[in-house]
Write a protein that holds these residues in place. Structure first.
Motif, PDB file in Angstrom:
ATOM      1  N   ARG A 250       0.778  -1.366   0.201  1.00  0.00           N
ATOM      2  CA  ARG A 250      -0.211  -0.107  -0.102  1.00  0.00           C
ATOM      3  C   ARG A 250       1.258   1.175   0.355  1.00  0.00           C
ATOM      4  O   ARG A 250       1.988   1.488   0.361  1.00  0.00           O
ATOM      5  N   ARG A 259      -7.989  -5.864   3.148  1.00  0.00           N
ATOM      6  CA  ARG A 259      -8.978  -6.063   1.783  1.00  0.00           C
ATOM      7  C   ARG A 259     -10.775  -6.075   2.549  1.00  0.00           C
ATOM      8  O   ARG A 259     -10.443  -6.135   3.533  1.00  0.00           O
ATOM      9  N   ASN A 260     -10.998  -6.996   1.246  1.00  0.00           N
ATOM     10  CA  ASN A 260     -12.673  -7.038   1.919  1.00  0.00           C
ATOM     11  C   ASN A 260     -13.213  -8.123   3.046  1.00  0.00           C
ATOM     12  O   ASN A 260     -12.661  -8.773   2.548  1.00  0.00           O
ATOM     13  N   LYS A 273     -10.584  -9.239  -2.006  1.00  0.00           N
ATOM     14  CA  LYS A 273      -9.684  -8.165  -2.699  1.00  0.00           C
ATOM     15  C   LYS A 273      -9.300  -7.156  -1.714  1.00  0.00           C
ATOM     16  O   LYS A 273     -10.228  -6.919  -0.921  1.00  0.00           O
ATOM     17  N   TYR A 274      -8.307  -6.471  -2.303  1.00  0.00           N
ATOM     18  CA  TYR A 274      -8.055  -5.292  -1.696  1.00  0.00           C
ATOM     19  C   TYR A 274      -8.899  -4.353  -2.071  1.00  0.00           C
ATOM     20  O   TYR A 274      -9.812  -4.295  -3.334  1.00  0.00           O
ATOM     21  N   LEU A 275     -10.111  -3.766  -0.859  1.00  0.00           N
ATOM     22  CA  LEU A 275     -10.567  -2.217  -1.452  1.00  0.00           C
ATOM     23  C   LEU A 275     -10.364  -1.225  -2.180  1.00  0.00           C
ATOM     24  O   LEU A 275      -8.975  -0.724  -1.739  1.00  0.00           O
ATOM     25  N   LYS A 276     -11.283  -1.043  -2.971  1.00  0.00           N
ATOM     26  CA  LYS A 276     -11.014   0.467  -3.960  1.00  0.00           C
ATOM     27  C   LYS A 276     -10.840   1.416  -2.805  1.00  0.00           C
ATOM     28  O   LYS A 276      -9.728   2.519  -2.580  1.00  0.00           O
ATOM     29  N   LYS A 277     -11.212   1.727  -1.972  1.00  0.00           N
ATOM     30  CA  LYS A 277     -11.055   3.386  -1.021  1.00  0.00           C
ATOM     31  C   LYS A 277     -10.976   2.496   0.013  1.00  0.00           C
ATOM     32  O   LYS A 277     -10.938   1.419   1.232  1.00  0.00           O
ATOM     33  N   GLN A 278      -9.321   2.955   0.969  1.00  0.00           N
ATOM     34  CA  GLN A 278      -9.986   2.580   1.930  1.00  0.00           C
ATOM     35  C   GLN A 278      -9.541   2.886   3.246  1.00  0.00           C
ATOM     36  O   GLN A 278      -9.285   4.290   3.316  1.00  0.00           O
TER      37      GLN A 278
END
Length: 317
Positions: A250, A259-260, A273-278
């Motif tokens: 990151r 991640r979600n 998967k990785y969250l688009k908005k952290q």
């Protein structure tokens, strides 16, 4: 101030036995000889669990501890090594004493319960740890990645910018979190993850990984710019060793993005998967005042409760 987060304190860490909490570690005297491995012990959930040495494996610790002090700021690694050992190619190697001693001094607290350890392996694979009740195919290769990470660190040229004991400690935290496979990778294990010994961790698998990332970041923030770069380089090197193009660091952090946690596969460990908005939220507890607790703080999310604590000032994340 209402709602203010408390600092982590091993005395109130329910995932530790009373003895571990008092000692602020598992084997703090291992440098003086004796065993580094800590035996399996009961959890409040009714099963026993041992520990995975999540940064410095037991055999790595023993190999480094046996190095000979040359008295000139250098150590010679053991020369008598089995040709079947991972460390055979490094027998007799001369290393910097300060780096060796820092690795050994920091190794103790980075431990996860074997009952809930699923390791990231090479080529985007995963492996259950012994006593996780999952398939352990690939476990040795996953441990080899940890061994290599420590050897790489040991070979760091003296005077490297950002090298410090606290940077190494933070790097161990990033290695621990990265080595604990994310849900979407963990589910690739042959037979799946539904039989994980610690059943309570199945739905919260990714939540705990996310919180551990926040804790590592809490340790990362006070480092100076050179130390941060040193940690990021080490983190990137370890992540690259996994051979997974879908995993990355990151921005401005030493771990991967969060991640979600809402991705749920029936009966399997959660996580997507990785969250688009952290998220901007910090860890459930702040970094400890006692630096001896740093490793315990970063790895608490990967251990189950072992005791009930009356009038606890902190809570398990």
């Amino acid at each position: 101030m209402p709602g203010k987060k408390r600092k982590y304190d091993s005395a109130f860490d329910a995932t530790l036995t009373q003895g571990q909490a008092t000692a602020s570690g598992f084997r703090p005297n291992a440098l003086e000889g004796g065993t580094f491995r800590y035996p399996s012990n009961p959890t409040l959930a009714g099963y026993n669990s041992g520990y995975h040495e999540a940064a410095v494996t037991t055999d790595t610790f023993k190999f480094l501890r046996a190095a000979k002090n040359l008295g000139n700021g250098e150590h010679r690694l053991p020369t008598k090594v089995s040709n079947r050992s991972y460390f055979y190619p490094y027998r007799g190697k001369i290393v910097d004493s300060s780096i060796l001693q820092d690795i050994l001094a920091l190794a103790d607290g980075y431990r996860t319960d074997t009952a809930q350890t699923i390791l990231s392996g090479p080529n985007a694979t995963a492996a259950g740890h012994t006593h996780s009740n999952l398939k352990t195919t690939g476990q040795s290769k996953a441990h080899d990645l940890l061994r290599k990470a420590i050897i790489d660190l040991l070979e760091t040229p003296p005077g490297t910018a950002g090298f410090s004991k606290r940077a190494i400690g933070t790097l161990f935290g990033t290695i621990t979190v990265t080595s604990m496979a994310p849900g979407e990778v963990a589910r690739r294990i042959q037979g799946g993850t539904a039989s994980l010994r610690n059943q309570s961790e199945i739905p919260s698998w990714e939540e705990r990984r996310n919180n551990a990332k926040r804790r590592v970041h809490d340790m990362y923030q006070p480092l100076n710019s050179q130390e941060k770069e040193f940690v990021r380089q080490g983190s990137r090197r370890f992540m690259d060793s996994l051979g997974d193009p879908n995993r990355r660091l990151r921005k401005k952090r030493a771990t991967s993005p969060e991640r979600n946690t809402k991705t749920v596969i029936s009966g399997e460990v959660g996580g997507g998967k990785y969250l688009k908005k952290q998220p901007k939220s910090g860890p459930s507890l702040k970094r400890p005042s006692n630096e001896k607790d740093n490793a315990l703080f970063m790895t608490q999310d990967f251990r189950a409760e072992r005791r009930k604590i009356k009038k606890a000032k902190t809570s398990l994340a």
